[in-house]
Design an enzyme around this catalytic site. Structure first.
Site: not given
Length: 559
Positions: A81, A171, A286-288, A430
């Site tokens: 977002s 990854d 990366r945040a999540d 979301d």
């Protein structure tokens, strides 16, 4: 507002009139995917959005909302977002995530910023701890960034450094952790030769230790806390390479799920628990999968697990991981410097603007839309309204959220005659999609569709124009899939629910009685993305966009 000496005046559009009211709707987490039972948008009754898609093919299309289209490094990076609203409002693509970190490390700016200065206060007497994913996958972190951070910290006075590594295998190839650990240990040895007491202090597999997301399983974070902060883990080793090799030799072991371990000295004492006065940096960009550990490190008031001991530390993230929660409050790399946003241009050119959402997405439709900038450009021209979100419950309990209230505020703003742009974010797809509750997400999508109808009806009444789009995908695919697209099952044969954003494109639809005849989407921008929306909206307001904006998605055909 309107910087000194800068010409904010936008040229008139040669074919499109000024003064039409535009209803600009962002459906949060609303992507386009194949129709099946896990596509909640498809399953839900969404007659309004369906009609936009079927109504006029030249006024509905898909745009990219992930990867390079929103400034993220690779096409495997799902949108979010924050970057989505940055792109929608700015009209240009700004580097986000890893690219920002790369630039800050290359210029040395990272070591001059407020965040680094803050953690540096601990260097003289205490330890610097670095926690993150040891991998060159480039999705959550990169090993070369960690090595540059180690080098720079030691050059800027860090005398004692402890690294808390999380092994990847998700990854990158399973088993690659051994090679990464050897590279890291080699660099730490070189620092020790230079008199810096630098070593690995703890570790574990990313899916079992620390890196949970969306509050799925706090025990994952607790296992990390116990090893990193308390120095407690079921396995103890002398170094990281030995630890990983030994644990990987167990039956069914893999990098993602390695159990937590601590490194101990010759007397069996852990070499690097986090104590009062220490500095801690989580180095993932990366945040999540950093939000939960950030809460545990930062929040005084925390009840998700017993922390046992809560050291007084100086904590910073590599970046700020959550713009709504402002978490963490300190970070090494600033968000992109975004100037000359569409909101500032339009306000300067006489477009009176109303923006509204509920708490969880209010910052997106204002702060992030306006280039990570708080407040109004011109309080005489703008009004921002925040409707309080439900608190103390998960959003699947009340999946309609505040969609109707947001739509009614927008309707009233449209009918008031006071505004030329009325902009909203409808968060349902979301926020409910993140809960993984499929039934509730179906209800959420229906509620968002009903809210769109309220706004479009008001646009109809005033002879205005609507632009309906989204910031990234989520609700359109609620199941994890294999390489061929089939749903993945767990050991018990149940589907594995997908709670995250997706890589799907999102729709954009234009229309309304105020839309000039002949306006249609161009055919020559197949890879258009969210950043193309700003110029499109400027055109519909009767202006040409600045020359360096991503091109408008629309053209005017001569009828």
């Amino acid at each position: 507002m309107g910087g000194s000496g800068f010409d904010w005046k936008l040229p008139d559009h040669p074919k499109l009139p000024k003064g039409k009211v535009i209803g600009l709707i962002v459906l949060d987490g609303w992507g386009e995917a194949n129709a099946d039972q896990y596509n909640c948008i498809h399953v839900a009754e969404t007659p309004v959005m369906d009609s936009l898609k079927k109504g006029a093919p030249e006024r509905w299309r898909l745009v990219r909302a992930h990867g390079t289209a929103v400034g993220l490094p690779t096409e495997d990076d799902m949108g979010n977002s924050e970057v989505g609203h940055n792109a929608l409002g700015a009209g240009r693509i700004f580097a986000q995530g890893a690219k920002l970190v790369d630039a800050a490390l290359a210029s040395g700016k990272i070591f001059e910023g407020e965040g680094f200065k803050y953690v540096k206060e601990s260097f003289a007497t205490n330890t610097l701890h670095l926690i993150g994913l040891m991998s060159d996958g480039g999705v959550h972190s990169r090993l070369d960034q960690l090595l540059l951070l180690l080098k720079g910290a030691s050059e800027h006075g860090a005398k004692k450094i402890r690294v808390h590594v999380l092994t990847d295998g998700r990854d990158v190839l399973d088993g690659s952790s051994v090679g990464f650990a050897e590279i890291l240990e080699n660099d730490l040895a070189k620092l020790r030769e230079k008199g810096v007491d630098a070593q690995v202090a703890s570790g574990g597999g990313r899916m079992y230790v620390t890196m949970d997301r969306y509050e799925n399983d706090w025990s994952v974070v607790k296992r990390g806390w116990d090893a990193q902060v308390l120095g407690e883990a079921p396995y103890k080793f002398k170094n990281a390479v030995e630890a990983i090799k030994t644990l990987r030799a167990e039956p069914n072991a893999n990098d993602q799920y390695l159990p937590p371990f601590v490194i101990v000295d010759d007397s069996g004492k852990p070499v690097g628990p986090i104590v009062d006065g220490d500095a801690v940096v989580t180095f993932n960009f990366r945040a999540d999968r950093m939000v939960m550990i950030a809460k545990a490190l930062e929040y005084a008031d925390f009840d998700k697990f017993d922390r046992v001991r809560v050291p007084k530390i100086r904590y910073a993230g590599m970046l700020q991981y959550d713009g709504e929660l402002k978490l963490p409050s300190r970070y090494l790399v600033e968000p992109p410097e975004i100037d000359r946003t569409s909101g500032e241009y339009l306000t300067y050119n006489g477009v009176r603007t109303f923006a509204c959402s509920e708490t969880v997405k209010f910052g997106h439709v204002t702060f992030f839309w306006n280039g990570n900038r708080s407040g109004y450009f011109n309080d005489k021209m703008e009004e921002y309204v925040e409707i309080p979100s439900d608190s103390g419950i998960t959003f699947n309990v009340q999946p309609k959220m505040k969609a109707v209230e947001i739509a009614e505020k927008a309707r009233d703003a449209i009918l008031s005659g006071k505004f030329e742009q009325v902009r909203v974010n409808l968060p349902n797809g979301d926020m409910v999609g993140h809960t993984g509750d499929i039934e509730a997400t179906i209800v959420a999508c229906k509620a968002a569709d009903e809210a769109v109808k309220i706004i479009l009806d008001a646009i109809e009444r005033v002879g205005g124009i609507y632009v309906v789009t989204a910031d990234h995908g989520n609700a359109e695919d609620m199941v994890k899939r294999n390489k061929t697209g089939q749903p993945l099952l767990d050991k018990s044969g149940n589907i594995q629910i997908l709670t995250s954003h997706t890589l799907q494109p999102v729709p954009i639809a234009i229309g309304g009685p105020g839309l000039a005849p002949g306006v249609r989407f161009r055919k020559d921008l197949p890879s258009g993305g969210l950043a193309n929306v700003a110029a499109t909206v400027m055109n519909l307001h009767g202006f040409q966009a600045p020359s360096d904006y991503e091109p408008s998605l629309i053209e005017v055909a001569d009828n």
